[in-house]
Design a protein around this motif. Structure first.
Motif, short mmCIF file in Angstrom:
data_model
loop_
_atom_site.label_atom_id
_atom_site.label_comp_id
_atom_site.label_asym_id
_atom_site.label_seq_id
_atom_site.Cartn_x
_atom_site.Cartn_y
_atom_site.Cartn_z
N LEU B 192 -2.53 -6.11 5.91
CA LEU B 192 -3.53 -5.06 5.89
C LEU B 192 -3.46 -3.87 4.81
CD1 LEU B 192 -4.23 -4.16 9.72
CD2 LEU B 192 -6.05 -5.21 8.15
N THR B 193 -2.02 -3.58 4.72
CA THR B 193 -1.57 -2.68 3.72
C THR B 193 -1.91 -3.16 2.64
OG1 THR B 193 0.00 -2.51 5.45
CG2 THR B 193 -0.03 -0.99 3.68
N THR B 194 -1.49 -4.41 2.33
CA THR B 194 -1.69 -5.06 1.00
C THR B 194 -3.29 -4.95 0.52
OG1 THR B 194 -0.27 -6.86 1.71
CG2 THR B 194 -1.42 -7.14 -0.52
N LEU B 195 -4.12 -5.05 1.50
CA LEU B 195 -5.40 -5.04 1.43
C LEU B 195 -5.91 -4.00 0.90
CD1 LEU B 195 -7.51 -7.56 2.35
CD2 LEU B 195 -8.38 -6.03 3.89
N ILE B 196 -5.28 -2.72 1.59
CA ILE B 196 -5.58 -1.35 1.23
C ILE B 196 -5.15 -1.19 -0.37
CG2 ILE B 196 -5.18 1.16 1.63
CD1 ILE B 196 -4.91 0.45 4.60
N LEU B 197 -3.80 -1.76 -0.46
CA LEU B 197 -3.40 -1.57 -2.10
C LEU B 197 -4.51 -2.14 -2.99
CD1 LEU B 197 -1.02 -0.50 -3.36
CD2 LEU B 197 0.09 -2.74 -3.37
N LEU B 198 -5.02 -3.26 -2.68
CA LEU B 198 -6.13 -3.95 -3.51
C LEU B 198 -7.28 -2.99 -3.69
CD1 LEU B 198 -5.08 -6.86 -4.16
CD2 LEU B 198 -7.28 -7.50 -3.35
N LEU B 199 -7.61 -2.48 -3.00
CA LEU B 199 -8.72 -1.52 -2.66
C LEU B 199 -8.42 -0.38 -3.60
CD1 LEU B 199 -10.26 -1.91 0.58
CD2 LEU B 199 -11.35 -2.89 -1.45
N LEU B 200 -7.13 0.09 -3.44
CA LEU B 200 -6.83 1.23 -4.02
C LEU B 200 -6.70 0.92 -5.74
CD1 LEU B 200 -5.99 4.22 -3.65
CD2 LEU B 200 -3.81 3.33 -3.50
N THR B 201 -6.28 0.06 -5.90
CA THR B 201 -6.14 -0.31 -7.38
C THR B 201 -7.44 -0.35 -8.10
OG1 THR B 201 -4.28 -1.88 -6.64
CG2 THR B 201 -4.79 -1.81 -9.03
#
Lengths: 84, 227
Positions: B192-201
């Motif tokens: 989930l955190t990786t997903l957030i990281l993708l959106l954040l990028t």
């Protein structure tokens, strides 16, 4: 041809110190060398009729590598165990 | 030795040369100058299209005299865009996270617009300190408020750019630390955190472009008032 006229790729390994001795290491010489290297890269990979992302991507990858090596002394001191 | 989260913003030195110098000059390599040809190569075509877009967008609201500023504003926009976007690559350094650099860009340009206005049309420029239609008893207070708002503009310009980029980089670092730390413990939450990281990028790419645009747009607005 004579040793001083050849580019680096045409010099044999045994002749390398002699070739280095003929090179111009003054500031103008170094600047000229940098300019020549950049224009040969530019004309080979970017200044082509149907270029793609490859030329610029190589440049960016090289920039990332350069930044990594610039940072290395600083980054190598992280200890992972301390954060867990 | 553990790394604090702000260490990414210190400019590392190698052989006495700070990385910020290389990072500021690198965009010049990515923007080649055109030869004397009409269509040099695809990179130049892209660059020409982008600079035409930027110049038209910035210069349309300005009058004829303001068009003298076209070169400096377009090149400023291109520089900020390149610096911000290059800072999102791994291991690179973003010079615009340093307040010193942004203030050095914002203050002289804002001051130039102010001096242009005061020199060429002093009464109109001072007239901007009082909006039209204010009720008479409010005039003294409003003049002070407008003066403060005028004087705080360079600070706002510089700090806006710095804060946006610094916050973005810091968030990326924090969330990626969380992802890596969670990976051996709870893989699902790590995903989930990786997903957030993708959106954040994706957000950071947008912010990088928007902040560069806002910086230059505000300068054109200040110029419009004064020229």
């Amino acid at each position: 041809g004579p040793l001083s006229d050849r580019s680096l790729m045409e010099v044999r390994l045994g002749e390398l110190p002699a070739w280095l001795a003929t090179r111009d290491f003054s500031p103008q010489g170094l600047l000229g060398g940098v300019q020549k290297a950049w224009s040969s890269y530019y004309n080979k990979y970017i200044n082509v009729k149907r270029g793609g992302p490859a030329g610029i991507s190589m440049l960016l990858a090289g920039y990332c590598l350069l930044s990594y090596s610039w940072n290395y002394q600083h980054i190598s001191k992280i200890s992972f165990l301390a954060s867990v | 030795m553990n790394l604090s989260f702000f260490d990414q913003f210190t400019s590392p030195y190698l052989l006495g040369i700070p990385l910020i110098l290389v990072s500021t000059m690198f965009p010049a390599l990515l923007l080649p100058s055109t030869d004397n040809r009409w269509l040099p190569n695809r990179l130049c075509t892209l660059q020409l299209w982008l600079s035409h877009l930027i110049t038209k967008q910035l210069m349309v609201p300005l009058n004829k005299k303001g068009h003298k500023w076209a070169l400096i504003l377009t090149s400023l926009m291109t520089l900020l865009l390149m610096i911000n976007l290059l800072g999102l690559l791994p291991y690179t350094f973003t010079p615009t996270t340093q307040l010193s650099m942004n203030m050095a860009l914002a203050f002289p340009l804002w001051f130039a617009t102010l001096l242009t206005g005061l020199r060429n049309q002093p009464s109109t420029s001072l007239g901007h300190l009082l909006p039209e239609g204010t009720p008479t008893p409010l005039i003294p207070a409003l003049i002070m408020i407008e003066t403060t708002s005028l004087l705080i503009r360079p600070l706002a310009l510089g700090v806006r750019l710095t804060a946006n980029l610094t916050a973005g980089h810091l968030l990326i670092q924090l969330i990626s630390t969380a992802t890596i730390t969670l990976l051996p413990l709870i893989p699902t939450v790590s995903l989930l955190t990786t997903l957030i990281l993708l959106l954040l990028t994706i957000l950071e790419v947008a912010v990088a472009m928007i902040q560069a645009y806002v910086f230059v747009l505000l300068l054109t607005l200040y110029l419009q008032e004064n020229i």
